[in-house]
Design an enzyme around this catalytic site. Structure first.
Site, mmCIF file in Angstrom:
data_model
loop_
_atom_site.group_PDB
_atom_site.id
_atom_site.type_symbol
_atom_site.label_atom_id
_atom_site.label_comp_id
_atom_site.label_asym_id
_atom_site.label_seq_id
_atom_site.Cartn_x
_atom_site.Cartn_y
_atom_site.Cartn_z
ATOM 1 C CG ASN A 106 -1.463 2.619 11.460
ATOM 2 O OD1 ASN A 106 -1.210 2.156 10.351
ATOM 3 N ND2 ASN A 106 -2.024 1.893 12.414
ATOM 4 C CB SER A 133 -0.857 0.069 1.276
ATOM 5 O OG SER A 133 -1.933 -0.796 1.197
ATOM 6 C CB ALA A 171 1.104 -0.232 4.863
ATOM 7 C CE1 TYR A 213 -8.507 -5.780 1.579
ATOM 8 C CE2 TYR A 213 -6.708 -6.421 3.012
ATOM 9 C CZ TYR A 213 -7.232 -5.586 2.040
ATOM 10 O OH TYR A 213 -6.457 -4.587 1.519
ATOM 11 C CD GLU A 214 -7.981 -7.172 -2.797
ATOM 12 O OE1 GLU A 214 -8.350 -6.800 -3.914
ATOM 13 O OE2 GLU A 214 -6.770 -7.312 -2.493
ATOM 14 C CG MET A 242 -4.910 -6.486 7.109
ATOM 15 S SD MET A 242 -6.266 -5.459 6.533
ATOM 16 C CE MET A 242 -6.557 -4.401 7.969
ATOM 17 C CB SER A 243 -0.237 -8.261 2.796
ATOM 18 O OG SER A 243 0.656 -7.301 3.325
ATOM 19 C CG HIS A 274 -6.787 2.308 2.792
ATOM 20 N ND1 HIS A 274 -5.667 1.516 2.966
ATOM 21 C CD2 HIS A 274 -6.928 2.445 1.451
ATOM 22 C CE1 HIS A 274 -5.165 1.185 1.782
ATOM 23 N NE2 HIS A 274 -5.903 1.746 0.844
ATOM 24 C CG HIS A 288 -4.644 -7.454 0.460
ATOM 25 N ND1 HIS A 288 -4.791 -6.564 -0.591
ATOM 26 C CD2 HIS A 288 -3.548 -7.049 1.141
ATOM 27 C CE1 HIS A 288 -3.831 -5.674 -0.540
ATOM 28 N NE2 HIS A 288 -3.061 -5.935 0.485
ATOM 29 C CG HIS A 299 -2.649 -2.464 -3.361
ATOM 30 N ND1 HIS A 299 -1.662 -3.365 -3.043
ATOM 31 C CD2 HIS A 299 -3.046 -1.926 -2.194
ATOM 32 C CE1 HIS A 299 -1.481 -3.384 -1.727
ATOM 33 N NE2 HIS A 299 -2.314 -2.518 -1.191
HETATM 34 N N1 HPA Z 1 -3.584 -2.909 11.194
HETATM 35 C C1 HPA Z 1 -3.614 -3.782 10.163
HETATM 36 N N2 HPA Z 1 -3.101 -3.510 8.976
HETATM 37 C C2 HPA Z 1 -2.510 -2.321 8.789
HETATM 38 C C3 HPA Z 1 -2.435 -1.370 9.806
HETATM 39 C C4 HPA Z 1 -2.991 -1.678 11.090
HETATM 40 O O1 HPA Z 1 -2.964 -0.905 12.049
HETATM 41 N N3 HPA Z 1 -1.782 -0.284 9.302
HETATM 42 C C5 HPA Z 1 -1.468 -0.592 8.011
HETATM 43 N N4 HPA Z 1 -1.911 -1.818 7.696
#
Ligand code: HPA
Length: 299
Positions: A262, A57, A140, A112-113, A238-239, A274, A110, A88
């Site tokens: 973050n 990302s 990320a 989740y998609e 998530m990846s 996001h 991903h 993406h």
């Molecule tokens: N959680 C899950 N996936 C993420 C996060 C998060 O805080 N930040 C960027 N991808």
């Protein structure tokens, strides 16, 4: 289309009384699909890529440094899944970066998609077919470790798989790797050290830590983050894990670099979005890009 033939086949496996035969057919289907995708890509590039880089990302700008680029849209590659997530790009780029021949995925798909693990890891298997020896994964992440700050880069030393599945489930392809692959050094110690030294040369304070993968797409709750910290995780995302498991099975040397976009949920009095994740990734583009291109040069 998230629900490809292997989804239908694995659904049939759940219903039928001969799962083994159906799983064999699924493996045959994937091998045939890989043949077609590899032939399509090989027709468009000259030579062989030494390494593959997957950009997560907001981390796409590295791809702009590639010289003599051959660009192939995922949508054009047979059996390639197309990302539905903003940030993406959905393009494979082949060319030279700092004197090394690389193939770069600008954007990934991903779990989740709604894509199966087979679809998510299809590009990783394709890279192996194309002759790649090294895989560099980026993503990320949210920082769980309280010493991390947004904008930090983390070398992944190990992972915890909490996706709720494993991409190696199903009949094993013995040609690719063993049924029960060792996972004691998924992320190459040699490449971790190379990244650490390169970071130091650049004056960067690179972090190191354990990455935990959850399915998403909801971000975590503060209670989940406290639990994940107790379990030994430093960053959450998530990846990366599906690709890393498959690449490790096939014997590729792996490096993973995470961009802490973050503080994970509940650490700061701020909601996660996001948009903010993409914005922080964009802010560290220059540092990330310089680090990556120096690492790639020395691998
Ligand atoms: N959680 C899950 N996936 C993420 C996060 C998060 O805080 N930040 C960027 N991808």
């Amino acid at each position: 289309m998230p629900f490809g033939p292997e989804f239908i086949v694995s659904t049939l496996c759940l219903c039928g009384d001969k799962p083994f035969n159906l799983k064999t057919k699924m493996e045959d289907t994937i091998n045939r699909q890989l043949d077609e995708a590899a032939a399509f890509v090989e027709e468009r590039i000259s030579g062989k890529p030494e390494m593959a880089v997957v950009l997560g990302s907001g981390l796409g700008p590295l791809a702009e440094l590639i010289k003599n680029p051959v660009r192939i849209s995922y949508a054009d590659i047979p059996h390639f899944a197309v990302s539905t997530v903003s940030g993406h790009a959905g393009e494979l780029i082949y060319g030279d970066l700092n004197g090394r021949r690389i193939i770069c995925m600008n954007g990934r798909v991903h779990y989740y998609e709604g894509y199966s693990f087979a679809r998510i890891t299809f590009p990783t298997k394709l890279f192996k077919r194309l002759g790649v020896k090294t895989l560099i994964l980026t993503n990320a992440v949210g920082g769980i470790n309280l010493d991390f700050a947004a904008g930090d880069l983390m070398i992944v030393t190990d992972h915890i798989n909490m996706l709720g599945g494993n991409p190696l489930i199903g009949q094993n392809n013995d040609k690719l790797g063993p049924r029960f692959p060792d996972m004691s050094e998924v992320y190459s110690r040699r490449l971790q050290e190379l990244a650490r030294t390169t970071g130091k040369q650049m004056g960067l304070d690179l972090k190191s830590g354990v990455f935990v993968a959850l399915s998403g797409p909801s971000y975590e709750t503060p209670a989940e983050i406290r639990m994940l910290r107790m379990l030994g995780a430093d960053a959450v995302g998530m990846s990366v894990v599906p690709e890393a498991i498959i690449a490790n099975h096939m014997g590729l040397e792996i490096l993973a670099i995470s961009c802490v976009t973050n503080a994970a949920a509940g650490i700061e009095d701020q909601k996660l979005s996001h948009e903010d994740v993409k914005e922080t990734a964009a802010q560290i583009t220059e540092r990330f890009t310089n680090l990556m291109s120096l690492i790639i040069e020395q691998i």
